[in-house]
Write an enzyme that holds these catalytic residues in place. Structure first.
Site, PDB file in Angstrom:
ATOM      1  N   GLY A 191      -0.996  -4.987 -11.763  1.00 59.44           N
ATOM      2  CA  GLY A 191      -0.941  -3.561 -12.117  1.00 59.44           C
ATOM      3  C   GLY A 191      -1.462  -3.464 -13.587  1.00 59.44           C
TER       4      GLY A 191
ATOM      5  N   CYS B 195       0.812  -1.304   0.003  1.00 53.74           N
ATOM      6  CA  CYS B 195       0.111   0.036   0.069  1.00 53.74           C
ATOM      7  C   CYS B 195       0.892   1.243   0.108  1.00 53.74           C
ATOM      8  CB  CYS B 195      -0.906  -0.065   1.190  1.00 53.74           C
ATOM      9  SG  CYS B 195      -2.088   1.602   1.069  1.00 53.74           S
TER      10      CYS B 195
END
Length: 337
Positions: free
Chosen positions: A204, A101
């Site tokens: 991603g 994160c």
């Protein structure tokens, strides 16, 4: 691909853990469309050991979830170990550690991808968690802190040596947040490192079947994780799986089909929240994503995002289905930003 004794098949598709997104109703929708592995919203270790009810509620699991992981984050090794033990009591299939994160409020405390500022601590924390629980432990992380410190090849080896069962890589550094493009060449470097033997999952910018195939071919990873690309489009898992297996693209969904999915997710939210008003509020983030690129949709979008009552939402959804009854929503060029 296996994680511990969990068999996930060939090129499994993972739903990424996302705060305020991967709660029950959204996980239900993604599982409905073929996500192979689910994750809860990430859970704060400090809140968990303080027995905060809201945090504990995030770990409520359902049979449709399985296999499912609980992801924890934190900066203190002792707290993370204790949190892992508490999370294990909810009987997930795996415990996942969040070293990825990039959000400032988390990184400033040394948690999430802030751990790249202290890699020895990252490794020690992981090692102690692996020893403390009986469930397989996995890690999700990034390439490094910034462009000048992409240390993931070395860090991945060290994480593997702690005994983790799998590693998920998001192809950005912490400094990038979600800007620029995910670098799947670096993910490939980890996957192709001859020292690595645990499964590598790539994450991603997967916004559809073509991108999924491109990333898979470039990296050779064992599995793919989809996050933002699934918000407002839970059937992306079905689309990706169909394309990987057949080489054919499924037709984009018609708006009335999308409306039925929104209603399905809304019903799940109501059942979970026991409050139509709270369910509507929870769904607003998804309302904004379910209907991208429709012509002359601005007024209806605003009404949908401002609606407070379930009946008002249903009326608006029915109007959308009728007005755009023959329209298909093409997500090809929809930005994940």
């Amino acid at each position: 691909m296996n994680i511990g004794n969990i068999e996930l098949g060939s090129i499994p598709l993972f739903l990424a853990p996302m705060e305020d997104v991967t709660y029950k109703s959204f996980r239900y929708m993604c599982k409905k469309y073929g996500a192979d592995m689910m994750y809860t919203e990430f859970v704060s270790s400090e809140a968990l050991i303080r027995d905060i009810e809201k945090t504990k509620r995030k770990m409520t699991l359902f049979e449709f979830d399985r296999p499912v992981g609980i992801q924890i984050f934190g900066h203190n090794i002792e707290s993370m170990v204790e949190a892992a033990k508490i999370a294990e009591e909810s009987n997930p299939d795996i415990i996942d550690i969040n070293f990825g994160c990039p959000m400032k409020k988390i990184v400033n405390k040394g948690a999430g991808s802030g751990m790249f500022q202290d890699v020895p601590k990252m490794i020690e924390m992981t090692s102690q968690i692996v020893k403390a629980v009986n469930k397989p432990v996995t890690v999700k992380t990034r390439l490094g802190w910034d462009e000048n410190s992409k240390v993931i090849v070395e860090v991945a080896e060290q994480l593997q040596d702690t005994g983790i069962a799998a590693l998920t890589l998001h192809g950005r550094t912490r400094k990038q947040l979600y800007t620029g493009e995910a670098d799947w060449d670096w993910i490939a470097k980890v996957k192709n490192n001859p020292r690595m033997h645990i499964p590598i999952i790539g994450n991603g910018d997967i916004n559809g079947p073509l991108k999924a195939k491109e990333c898979l071919d470039k990296s050779g990873v064992d599995g793919l994780m989809i996050g933002r690309g699934a918000i407002g489009r839970p059937w992306i898992f079905q689309e990706v799986r169909h394309y990987l297996e057949t080489g054919e693209l499924l037709p984009p969904p018609l708006v009335p089909e999308i409306v039925e999915n929104v209603k399905d997710q809304l019903t799940q939210s109501i059942n979970w929240k026991d409050s139509p008003e709270r369910a509507v509020k929870e769904m607003r983030r998804h309302f904004a994503k379910y209907f991208p690129s429709l012509n002359n949709f601005r007024e209806l979008r605003i009404k949908l995002l401002r609606a407070d009552e379930i009946d008002e939402v249903v009326i608006l959804l029915d109007e959308i289905a009728e007005r755009y009854s023959d329209t298909r929503v093409d997500y090809t060029n929809i930005s994940l930003k």
